[in-house]
Design an enzyme around this catalytic site. Structure first.
Site, PDB file in Angstrom:
ATOM      1  N   HIS A 129     -18.954  19.093  20.299  1.00  0.00           N
ATOM      2  CA  HIS A 129     -18.062  19.996  19.593  1.00  0.00           C
ATOM      3  C   HIS A 129     -18.627  21.639  19.518  1.00  0.00           C
ATOM      4  O   HIS A 129     -18.311  22.196  18.420  1.00  0.00           O
ATOM      5  CB  HIS A 129     -18.335  19.469  18.027  1.00  0.00           C
ATOM      6  CG  HIS A 129     -17.078  18.395  17.727  1.00  0.00           C
ATOM      7  ND1 HIS A 129     -16.101  18.692  16.917  1.00  0.00           N
ATOM      8  CD2 HIS A 129     -17.340  17.097  17.844  1.00  0.00           C
ATOM      9  CE1 HIS A 129     -15.309  17.572  16.857  1.00  0.00           C
ATOM     10  NE2 HIS A 129     -15.995  16.443  17.271  1.00  0.00           N
ATOM     11  N   ASP A 185     -19.868  19.448   6.771  1.00  0.00           N
ATOM     12  CA  ASP A 185     -18.796  18.845   6.232  1.00  0.00           C
ATOM     13  C   ASP A 185     -18.227  17.880   7.297  1.00  0.00           C
ATOM     14  O   ASP A 185     -17.831  16.759   6.888  1.00  0.00           O
ATOM     15  CB  ASP A 185     -17.662  20.238   6.171  1.00  0.00           C
ATOM     16  CG  ASP A 185     -17.793  21.083   5.207  1.00  0.00           C
ATOM     17  OD1 ASP A 185     -18.660  20.433   4.111  1.00  0.00           O
ATOM     18  OD2 ASP A 185     -17.902  22.230   5.227  1.00  0.00           O
ATOM     19  N   GLU A 228     -18.826  24.622  -2.511  1.00  0.00           N
ATOM     20  CA  GLU A 228     -17.875  25.288  -1.248  1.00  0.00           C
ATOM     21  C   GLU A 228     -16.756  26.204  -1.908  1.00  0.00           C
ATOM     22  O   GLU A 228     -16.714  26.063  -2.835  1.00  0.00           O
ATOM     23  CB  GLU A 228     -17.660  24.261  -0.321  1.00  0.00           C
ATOM     24  CG  GLU A 228     -18.692  23.871   0.699  1.00  0.00           C
ATOM     25  CD  GLU A 228     -18.004  23.311   1.941  1.00  0.00           C
ATOM     26  OE1 GLU A 228     -17.194  23.367   2.412  1.00  0.00           O
ATOM     27  OE2 GLU A 228     -19.216  22.326   2.573  1.00  0.00           O
TER      28      GLU A 228
END
Length: 517
Positions: free
Chosen positions: A90, A152, A264
């Site tokens: 990623h 997340d 958030e």
């Protein structure tokens, strides 16, 4: 033994030396597996960003830390080989790649998974190649415990996020993931396997946390655990003015003891754009965003504060009163509040639905020129005015995260660098644009990222790149600032030949010294 070695196709004349090195490496490591011929589109030659692609010499799937150390030692004995640890792929700028080098598929590591109790506190000993998603599921289902700090998206490896920081809505309370581990097992660039902690090999411990993989490969981590709640009240409230949004968010994170468990927020376009606007806010298909509530003074973008409050099955009523009390003092637009109750696991896996949707519509495999920044509180209003309201006023076809973090929750001894401010914001442009020709060319989005960075630099904003990516030594020196000298010293101590993490492009591989005769 190593699981197997995957040999990539090379041009015979230009790359014969690399082919010889693969054969020599295979013999030196006593590999028993086959060597497969693969093309340049193998997984080790690309990452989630989809912007960069380089061919490694080989990809190795280690089954144990012993295998990792063996590969690093073999690379050190070669004239020019480098080694990159790849988690779940990623990275977005080739950070986990190794051009003509060796890529370690850390997902292949056998996974230690052991709950350890020390003076009444629970910890998890877990492989650096384990996915946080698997950590969550096993911890909650098997022992009713869970780590305190998350990212997340949980389809990331433990070693991968600890090499950067690991940030989410719990960071204001517990700090990043790097502040929630007490022990590491690390294979250094010398091929040494060392256990390190606050009191043992502490310089390696501090260096590896947020160290971009420059000082060692994390093969095991000891993570702090706590009791997992049953449920989460998940809430979103919308603001039209950034100053009110930021003021409320800062007030919440500054009152850790009397606050939500998760804070958030994100920017959205003030329109009915399904990918960037009002439809991105509701938490349930039956909830409706009614624009009639938006003040006439609102600009091109709005702001959504996203909150979560944990509770047990027996605490529902009392915690509901806590929600009402905490929300009562916030200045969001009345009529634009959305909430739902979900299980703790469902809440933490909420981005899994985004992944599934993106895979279904083809944007998961498209290029992702993401940009992640830390911006000082003192400059976030300027950033909003010039970036959110102008450069990004049409959105990025994905979330634009912006929420405050507390400097006191970060350890200065770690390698990660953040703005010199008591409060700073994470800003994340998580683009999910369709691939061309339906979507914009990736080069255009990279240019937009560069425009944002140029704005921050030219205006003298106090900011740092998170998941940093630079092209010159001078830029890396500016990034680390007064910590650069320490960073270089750690590199000299733990990876003196600059074998590890070549994709970061911070240091150049040092040739193997010739023996004195």
């Amino acid at each position: 033994m190593l699981a197997y070695l995957e040999h990539f196709v090379h041009e015979k004349d230009a790359e014969s030396r690399q082919e010889d090195e693969v054969a020599s490496l295979s013999r030196a490591l006593e590999l028993q597996a086959s060597i497969d011929e693969l093309g340049p589109t193998g997984i080790a030659s690309k990452d989630f960003g989809g912007i960069k692609s380089v061919k490694p010499l080989a990809m190795i799937r280690p089954s144990s830390p012993v295998d990792v150390a063996r590969v690093v030692k073999a690379a050190a004995a070669s004239p020019s080989l480098t080694v990159a640890a790849r988690g779940n792929g990623h990275s977005v700028n080739g950070q986990a790649m190794a051009e003509k080098g060796l890529v370690l598929d850390m997902r292949a590591l056998e996974e230690p998974f052991e709950i350890v109790w020390v003076e009444g506190t629970a910890y998890l000993d877990v492989s650096g190649g384990a996915l946080w998603e698997d950590v969550l599921k096993r911890c909650v289902s098997e022992v009713g415990l869970a780590p305190r700090s998350w990212t997340d998206y949980l389809g990331l490896t433990v070693g991968g996020t600890l090499s950067y920081a690991g940030v989410s809505g719990q960071t204001f309370r517990y700090g990043p993931q790097t502040s929630n581990v007490t022990e590491l097992e690390v294979v250094t660039g010398k091929g040494e396997t060392l256990c390190c902690s606050l009191t043992q090999n502490s310089e390696l411990f501090f260096g590896a946390l947020g160290g971009l993989g420059q000082f060692g490969i994390i093969t095991r981590a000891r993570v702090v655990l706590q009791q997992a709640p049953d449920m989460v009240r998940w809430i979103r409230v919308v603001y039209s003015e950034f100053e009110e949004y930021a003021g409320d968010a800062e007030s919440l994170v500054g009152e850790v003891e009397e606050c939500f468990d998760y804070v958030e927020g994100f920017v959205l376009v003030n329109s009915d754009d399904p990918a960037n606007g009002w439809p991105t806010v509701p938490l349930d298909p039956e909830q409706v965003f009614d624009p009639i509530h938006i003040p006439s003074t609102a600009g091109p973008v709005l702001y959504c504060l996203e909150l979560g409050l944990h509770y047990g099955n027996a605490d529902h009523r009392s915690r509901a009163r806590d929600v009402d009390r905490l929300l009562g003092r916030l200045r969001f637009v009345r009529g634009l509040k959305f909430q739902t109750d979900v299980s703790y696991m469902e809440f933490l896996l909420r981005v899994k639905r985004v992944e599934e949707h993106a895979k279904a519509n083809g944007t998961w495999d498209a290029p992702h020129p993401w940009l992640n920044l830390f911006v000082s509180k003192s400059h976030i209003v300027d950033f909003d005015r010039e970036v959110f309201k102008k450069i990004l006023k049409d959105g990025v076809d994905g979330p634009i995260l912006v929420y405050p973090l507390l400097r006191t929750k970060w350890d200065n001894r770690h390698s990660v660098v953040v703005p010199d401010s008591d409060i700073f914001y994470i800003v994340a442009l998580l683009r999910f644009s369709p691939p061309p020709p339906k979507g914009p060319p990736p080069e255009l989005l990279v240019a937009q990222n560069n425009e944002i960075i140029q704005f921050c630099t030219s205006r003298g904003l106090d900011f740092k790149q998170y998941f940093p990516h630079y092209h010159s030594r001078e830029d890396w020196m500016k990034h680390f600032g007064k910590q650069w000298t320490r960073f270089v010293e750690r590199k000299a101590n733990f990876d003196p030949m600059a074998i590890l993490a070549p994709g970061q492009r911070i240091f150049s591989r040092t040739p193997q010294p010739r023996p004195i005769t």
